[in-house]
Design an enzyme around this catalytic site. Structure first.
Site, PDB file in Angstrom:
ATOM      1  N   TRP A  31       0.847  -1.206   0.000  1.00 17.47           N
ATOM      2  CA  TRP A  31       0.000   0.000   0.000  1.00 17.47           C
ATOM      3  C   TRP A  31       0.874   1.243   0.000  1.00 17.47           C
ATOM      4  O   TRP A  31       1.864   1.317   0.745  1.00 17.47           O
ATOM      5  CB  TRP A  31      -0.878   0.015   1.245  1.00 17.47           C
ATOM      6  CG  TRP A  31      -2.287  -0.418   1.042  1.00 17.47           C
ATOM      7  CD1 TRP A  31      -2.761  -1.699   0.938  1.00 17.47           C
ATOM      8  CD2 TRP A  31      -3.438   0.420   0.942  1.00 17.47           C
ATOM      9  NE1 TRP A  31      -4.135  -1.695   0.796  1.00 17.47           N
ATOM     10  CE2 TRP A  31      -4.569  -0.402   0.791  1.00 17.47           C
ATOM     11  CE3 TRP A  31      -3.608   1.801   0.980  1.00 17.47           C
ATOM     12  CZ2 TRP A  31      -5.849   0.100   0.663  1.00 17.47           C
ATOM     13  CZ3 TRP A  31      -4.894   2.316   0.862  1.00 17.47           C
ATOM     14  CH2 TRP A  31      -5.997   1.449   0.692  1.00 17.47           C
ATOM     15  N   SER A  65      -0.261  -2.454   5.620  1.00 18.84           N
ATOM     16  CA  SER A  65       0.407  -2.341   6.921  1.00 18.84           C
ATOM     17  C   SER A  65      -0.169  -3.298   7.942  1.00 18.84           C
ATOM     18  O   SER A  65       0.556  -3.779   8.816  1.00 18.84           O
ATOM     19  CB  SER A  65       0.308  -0.899   7.417  1.00 18.84           C
ATOM     20  OG  SER A  65       1.108  -0.060   6.598  1.00 18.84           O
ATOM     21  N   GLU A  67      -0.978  -6.286   7.457  1.00 13.69           N
ATOM     22  CA  GLU A  67      -0.335  -7.585   7.248  1.00 13.69           C
ATOM     23  C   GLU A  67       1.118  -7.614   7.693  1.00 13.69           C
ATOM     24  O   GLU A  67       1.746  -8.687   7.735  1.00 13.69           O
ATOM     25  CB  GLU A  67      -0.434  -7.982   5.780  1.00 13.69           C
ATOM     26  CG  GLU A  67      -1.824  -8.484   5.361  1.00 13.69           C
ATOM     27  CD  GLU A  67      -2.856  -7.373   5.325  1.00 13.69           C
ATOM     28  OE1 GLU A  67      -2.499  -6.233   4.942  1.00 13.69           O
ATOM     29  OE2 GLU A  67      -4.010  -7.618   5.731  1.00 13.69           O
ATOM     30  N   CYS A  89       3.080   2.560   5.182  1.00 13.93           N
ATOM     31  CA  CYS A  89       2.626   3.955   5.121  1.00 13.93           C
ATOM     32  C   CYS A  89       1.116   3.962   5.173  1.00 13.93           C
ATOM     33  O   CYS A  89       0.452   3.478   4.240  1.00 13.93           O
ATOM     34  CB  CYS A  89       3.121   4.600   3.833  1.00 13.93           C
ATOM     35  SG  CYS A  89       2.496   6.271   3.592  1.00 13.93           S
ATOM     36  N   GLU A  94     -11.137   9.139   4.441  1.00 11.11           N
ATOM     37  CA  GLU A  94     -12.354   9.859   4.853  1.00 11.11           C
ATOM     38  C   GLU A  94     -12.927   9.334   6.163  1.00 11.11           C
ATOM     39  O   GLU A  94     -13.731  10.004   6.793  1.00 11.11           O
ATOM     40  CB  GLU A  94     -13.416   9.743   3.742  1.00 11.11           C
ATOM     41  CG  GLU A  94     -13.057  10.415   2.437  1.00 11.11           C
ATOM     42  CD  GLU A  94     -14.124  10.177   1.379  1.00 11.11           C
ATOM     43  OE1 GLU A  94     -13.995  10.750   0.278  1.00 11.11           O
ATOM     44  OE2 GLU A  94     -15.093   9.411   1.667  1.00 11.11           O
ATOM     45  N   HIS A  97     -11.170   4.455   9.638  1.00 11.34           N
ATOM     46  CA  HIS A  97     -10.388   3.237   9.369  1.00 11.34           C
ATOM     47  C   HIS A  97      -8.918   3.465   9.685  1.00 11.34           C
ATOM     48  O   HIS A  97      -8.237   2.594  10.222  1.00 11.34           O
ATOM     49  CB  HIS A  97     -10.566   2.849   7.902  1.00 11.34           C
ATOM     50  CG  HIS A  97     -10.070   1.476   7.592  1.00 11.34           C
ATOM     51  ND1 HIS A  97      -9.139   1.215   6.630  1.00 11.34           N
ATOM     52  CD2 HIS A  97     -10.394   0.276   8.131  1.00 11.34           C
ATOM     53  CE1 HIS A  97      -8.894  -0.080   6.592  1.00 11.34           C
ATOM     54  NE2 HIS A  97      -9.661  -0.668   7.496  1.00 11.34           N
ATOM     55  N   PHE A 122       9.376  -0.650  14.320  1.00  7.36           N
ATOM     56  CA  PHE A 122       8.162  -0.017  13.768  1.00  7.36           C
ATOM     57  C   PHE A 122       8.567   1.100  12.809  1.00  7.36           C
ATOM     58  O   PHE A 122       8.825   2.223  13.233  1.00  7.36           O
ATOM     59  CB  PHE A 122       7.315   0.534  14.920  1.00  7.36           C
ATOM     60  CG  PHE A 122       6.003   1.133  14.510  1.00  7.36           C
ATOM     61  CD1 PHE A 122       5.814   2.511  14.530  1.00  7.36           C
ATOM     62  CD2 PHE A 122       4.954   0.324  14.119  1.00  7.36           C
ATOM     63  CE1 PHE A 122       4.589   3.064  14.162  1.00  7.36           C
ATOM     64  CE2 PHE A 122       3.734   0.875  13.754  1.00  7.36           C
ATOM     65  CZ  PHE A 122       3.550   2.247  13.773  1.00  7.36           C
TER      66      PHE A 122
HETATM   67  N1  LIG Z   1      -5.493   2.466   3.926  1.00  6.86           N
HETATM   68  C1  LIG Z   1      -4.264   1.848   4.070  1.00  6.86           C
HETATM   69  C2  LIG Z   1      -4.135   0.479   4.263  1.00  6.86           C
HETATM   70  N2  LIG Z   1      -5.234  -0.308   4.327  1.00  6.86           N
HETATM   71  C3  LIG Z   1      -5.169  -1.751   4.122  1.00  6.86           C
HETATM   72  C4  LIG Z   1      -4.816  -2.520   5.400  1.00  6.86           C
HETATM   73  O1  LIG Z   1      -3.448  -2.324   5.775  1.00  6.86           O
HETATM   74  C5  LIG Z   1      -5.027  -4.027   5.181  1.00  6.86           C
HETATM   75  O2  LIG Z   1      -4.233  -4.449   4.080  1.00  6.86           O
HETATM   76  C6  LIG Z   1      -6.503  -4.336   4.889  1.00  6.86           C
HETATM   77  O3  LIG Z   1      -7.284  -3.814   5.950  1.00  6.86           O
HETATM   78  C7  LIG Z   1      -6.739  -5.859   4.768  1.00  6.86           C
HETATM   79  O4  LIG Z   1      -6.333  -6.513   5.954  1.00  6.86           O
HETATM   80  N3  LIG Z   1      -2.916  -0.089   4.428  1.00  6.86           N
HETATM   81  C8  LIG Z   1      -1.775   0.691   4.386  1.00  6.86           C
HETATM   82  O5  LIG Z   1      -0.652   0.167   4.538  1.00  6.86           O
HETATM   83  N4  LIG Z   1      -1.893   2.041   4.193  1.00  6.86           N
HETATM   84  C9  LIG Z   1      -3.099   2.647   4.034  1.00  6.86           C
HETATM   85  O6  LIG Z   1      -3.161   3.908   3.867  1.00  6.86           O
HETATM   86  C1  LIG Z   2      -6.057   4.128   6.311  1.00 12.51           C
HETATM   87  C2  LIG Z   2      -7.094   3.629   5.348  1.00 12.51           C
HETATM   88  O1  LIG Z   2      -7.485   2.464   5.357  1.00 12.51           O
HETATM   89  C3  LIG Z   2      -7.715   4.664   4.482  1.00 12.51           C
HETATM   90  O2  LIG Z   2      -6.756   5.056   3.513  1.00 12.51           O
HETATM   91  C4  LIG Z   2      -8.962   4.173   3.802  1.00 12.51           C
HETATM   92  O3  LIG Z   2      -9.598   5.326   3.315  1.00 12.51           O
HETATM   93  P1  LIG Z   2     -11.119   5.652   3.780  1.00 12.51           P
HETATM   94  O4  LIG Z   2     -11.057   5.971   5.280  1.00 12.51           O
HETATM   95  O5  LIG Z   2     -11.511   6.884   2.960  1.00 12.51           O
HETATM   96  O6  LIG Z   2     -11.958   4.434   3.475  1.00 12.51           O
END
Ligand SMILES: Nc1c(NC[C@H](O)[C@H](O)[C@H](O)CO)[nH]c(=O)[nH]c1=O
Ligand SMILES: CC(=O)[C@@H](O)COP(=O)(O)O
Length: 162
Positions: A31, A65, A67, A89, A94, A97, A122
């Protein structure tokens, strides 16, 4: 803020031990690949710069992240390593999450280190936007990957001297 005044990756004021004796794992999230790719290059190059041999660096990519937790755990369960560096990262979207991912990842990675009694570093950026992330992945505030690698070497040396 203090951050605006300095390169967060400046280690010229500290002594970094040789990394030659140690074996490291790097787990990097896909990601935000432009950012995490720069973090990975920073971490890998810093390990090599401080004496770590290429054959003593094991790298794996995971989806996101979240994972990184499983990736670090599986790496330590299957390989003899002195430390694992996690790189990711997470950028605010929005919804809330972001909060759940950041909290889970920070706590999860800490718990992996405790479970294996091994340093798990980390190296995850948690930013409001991509600009802040790029600033910390080789930009004006340094590279969190460099910082994570230096920390891993210091912790591996610390552990070996216990
Ligand atoms: N939004 C971001 C994510 N989201 C995905 C999660 O980390 C994970 O892969 C998903 O929830 C399935 O388990 N991950 C990042 O590394 N950075 C983001 O901005
Ligand atoms: C950190 C996230 O998972 C985020 O980028 C997902 O975006 P949203 O909060 O708009 O669904």
């Amino acid at each position: 803020m203090a951050t605006n005044l300095k390169n967060l990756s400046d280690f010229s004021h500290t002594t970094v031990p040789s990394g030659k004796p140690y074996k490291f794992g790097i787990v990097v999230a896909a990601w935000n690949a432009e950012v995490t790719g720069a973090l990975y290059r920073g971490a890998y190059d810093s390990l090599i710069k401080h004496g770590v041999t290429e054959e003593n660096i094991t790298s794996v990519e995971v989806a996101g992240s979240f994972e990184l937790i499983a990736g670090a755990d599986l790496m330590l369960s299957n390989k003899e390593l002195d430390a694992v560096i996690t790189l990711g990262c997470v950028i605010q979207g929005e919804t809330r999450h972001f909060d759940f991912i950041c909290n889970a990842v920070a706590n999860g990675i800490a718990n992996v280190g405790i479970k294996h009694t091994k340093p798990v570093i980390f190296g995850v950026l948690t930013t409001d936007n991509q600009e802040q992330a790029l600033d910390r992945a080789g930009g004006k505030h340094g590279n969190k990957g460099d910082e994570a690698a230096i920390t891993a070497i210091k912790m591996a040396a610390f552990t070996s001297n216990l």
